[in-house]
Scaffold this active site. Structure first.
Site, mmCIF file in Angstrom:
data_model
loop_
_atom_site.group_PDB
_atom_site.id
_atom_site.type_symbol
_atom_site.label_atom_id
_atom_site.label_comp_id
_atom_site.label_asym_id
_atom_site.label_seq_id
_atom_site.Cartn_x
_atom_site.Cartn_y
_atom_site.Cartn_z
ATOM 1 N N HIS A 36 35.498 -18.278 -26.555
ATOM 2 C CA HIS A 36 36.461 -19.194 -27.874
ATOM 3 C C HIS A 36 36.582 -18.080 -28.843
ATOM 4 O O HIS A 36 36.106 -18.195 -30.067
ATOM 5 C CB HIS A 36 35.667 -20.442 -27.994
ATOM 6 C CG HIS A 36 36.207 -21.305 -26.132
ATOM 7 N ND1 HIS A 36 35.488 -22.024 -25.416
ATOM 8 C CD2 HIS A 36 36.816 -21.126 -25.591
ATOM 9 C CE1 HIS A 36 35.904 -22.775 -24.232
ATOM 10 N NE2 HIS A 36 36.718 -22.093 -24.054
ATOM 11 N N GLU A 39 35.664 -20.023 -32.613
ATOM 12 C CA GLU A 39 34.574 -20.184 -33.084
ATOM 13 C C GLU A 39 33.975 -19.052 -33.651
ATOM 14 O O GLU A 39 33.142 -18.929 -33.125
ATOM 15 C CB GLU A 39 33.732 -20.691 -31.264
ATOM 16 C CG GLU A 39 34.551 -21.646 -31.250
ATOM 17 C CD GLU A 39 34.497 -22.378 -29.343
ATOM 18 O OE1 GLU A 39 32.979 -22.095 -29.065
ATOM 19 O OE2 GLU A 39 34.948 -23.341 -28.656
ATOM 20 N N ASN A 105 36.731 -19.750 -20.576
ATOM 21 C CA ASN A 105 35.525 -20.242 -20.404
ATOM 22 C C ASN A 105 35.932 -21.020 -19.077
ATOM 23 O O ASN A 105 35.129 -22.532 -19.262
ATOM 24 C CB ASN A 105 34.516 -21.197 -21.346
ATOM 25 C CG ASN A 105 33.208 -21.380 -21.289
ATOM 26 O OD1 ASN A 105 32.568 -20.407 -20.202
ATOM 27 N ND2 ASN A 105 32.897 -22.288 -21.922
ATOM 28 N N ARG A 106 36.900 -21.217 -18.660
ATOM 29 C CA ARG A 106 37.924 -21.816 -17.320
ATOM 30 C C ARG A 106 38.062 -21.741 -16.354
ATOM 31 O O ARG A 106 38.678 -21.781 -15.148
ATOM 32 C CB ARG A 106 39.156 -23.097 -18.118
ATOM 33 C CG ARG A 106 38.452 -24.319 -19.187
ATOM 34 C CD ARG A 106 38.062 -25.309 -19.103
ATOM 35 N NE ARG A 106 37.464 -25.970 -19.515
ATOM 36 C CZ ARG A 106 36.689 -26.139 -20.280
ATOM 37 N NH1 ARG A 106 36.284 -24.674 -20.874
ATOM 38 N NH2 ARG A 106 36.626 -26.543 -21.570
ATOM 39 N N HIS A 158 28.565 -21.242 -28.672
ATOM 40 C CA HIS A 158 29.820 -21.734 -28.917
ATOM 41 C C HIS A 158 29.815 -22.412 -30.236
ATOM 42 O O HIS A 158 28.935 -23.087 -30.411
ATOM 43 C CB HIS A 158 30.336 -22.304 -27.980
ATOM 44 C CG HIS A 158 30.828 -22.596 -26.048
ATOM 45 N ND1 HIS A 158 32.199 -22.373 -26.208
ATOM 46 C CD2 HIS A 158 30.397 -21.698 -26.280
ATOM 47 C CE1 HIS A 158 32.377 -21.698 -24.893
ATOM 48 N NE2 HIS A 158 30.894 -21.345 -24.975
ATOM 49 N N GLU A 233 25.953 -25.783 -28.879
ATOM 50 C CA GLU A 233 27.326 -25.544 -29.367
ATOM 51 C C GLU A 233 26.684 -25.851 -30.931
ATOM 52 O O GLU A 233 26.070 -26.510 -31.574
ATOM 53 C CB GLU A 233 27.539 -27.486 -28.835
ATOM 54 C CG GLU A 233 28.805 -26.958 -28.032
ATOM 55 C CD GLU A 233 30.393 -26.293 -28.049
ATOM 56 O OE1 GLU A 233 30.579 -26.479 -29.649
ATOM 57 O OE2 GLU A 233 31.001 -26.002 -26.794
HETATM 58 ZN ZN LIG Z 1 33.956 -23.277 -26.769
#
Ligand SMILES: [Zn+2]
Length: 278
Positions: A36, A39, A105-106, A158, A233
């Site tokens: 992402h 990030e 990430n999808r 992330h 995360e």
């Molecule tokens: Zn992320």
């Protein structure tokens, strides 16, 4: 260092292999970061890990007992765009009809485009026209697959929800080895808390944050059978759910990534004790 593909805008996709060749095949820890774009602390964490493994003599054991693959930046086009145009950009930079970008990430081919992802091109969680439609996710999947039989731990890094997550993301159900996943994540969170007083939540991705389908972690776990697969995360700046949580003052970055490195060592010890040949 090795190229494992090129991005949509033809940037190099690079991985670092830290391996000690010997007669014994060692367990491998696979780390990817920066899927992402916005990030920014995630690639910083990956670089910090590389630096610690290669430059700090005290960490010598970590590379003797275990092999490592670290991918610091899965989404270089988005990362660049988040620096030059839109700080809050999340997706890659694939051209669309109305809007650009796919949430990498999808885009993985496991329960692709179900709940927790969007088929609307302009959404920040757009899953793409098909599973693995994007060069970055496709290239990452090929590397994961190539090393899957040796990979004992998969980490996707992330920011900034401050939690350690494990499968599943696509369903509220728990995974087969939920207890082991939960215990290991808790060990890591406790270690980080003890040195920093920063509390990382622990739980399945869907139960702790929200339902997410087509993620790299679920794919590594569900398709490649890597039974210890986690999303880290990292710490949120200002502890908010707003976008400003991604914007960390530079002076704080070292603190966040060095504290989580203590957690990475806990992961390492678990893998070494469980899998390495003594
Ligand atoms: Zn992320």
């Amino acid at each position: 260092m090795e190229d494992f593909g090129v991005s949509y805008e033809r940037r190099r996709l690079v991985l670092l292999k830290i391996v000690n060749f010997g007669r014994i095949i060692k367990p491998l820890i696979f780390i990817e970061a920066g899927i992402h774009a916005r990030e920014w602390v995630a690639p910083a964490q990956a670089l910090f890990i590389i630096h610690q493994l290669l430059e700090v003599p005290d960490n010598k054991e970590l590379i003797e007992k275990v092999d490592w693959i670290v991918i610091p930046l899965v989404n270089p086009d988005g990362y660049e765009y988040s620096h030059s145009v839109d700080r809050m950009w999340r997706k890659n930079r694939a051209k669309g009809k109305t809007c650009d970008g796919v949430d990498l990430n999808r885009n993985f081919d496991f329960h692709w485009s179900q709940h927790g992802s969007s088929d609307y091109e302009c959404s920040s969680t757009y899953a793409g026209v098909s599973a693995f439609s994007e060069p970055e996710s496709l290239a990452l999947s090929a590397v994961i697959k190539r090393y899957a039989s040796r990979t004992k731990l998969y980490l996707s890094i992330h920011t900034a929800e401050q939690c350690i997550l494990f499968p599943w993301g696509y369903t509220m159900e728990v995974a087969e080895n939920d207890l082991e996943l939960r215990q290991l994540a808790s060990l890591v969170a406790r270690k980080v808390y003890n040195i920093s007083k920063v509390e990382y939540k622990v739980g399945t991705s869907a139960q702790t944050l929200n339902i997410v389908s087509g993620s790299s972690r679920d794919w590594a776990y569900g398709v490649c059978n890597i039974s210890l697969a986690f999303t880290i995360e990292l710490e949120a700046h200002l502890n908010t759910r707003h976008c400003d949580r991604f914007i960390m003052p530079p002076r704080k970055i070292n603190k966040v990534v060095s504290e989580m490195f203590e957690g990475i060592k806990v992961f390492y010890t678990f893998i070494k004790d469980k899998y390495s040949v003594h």
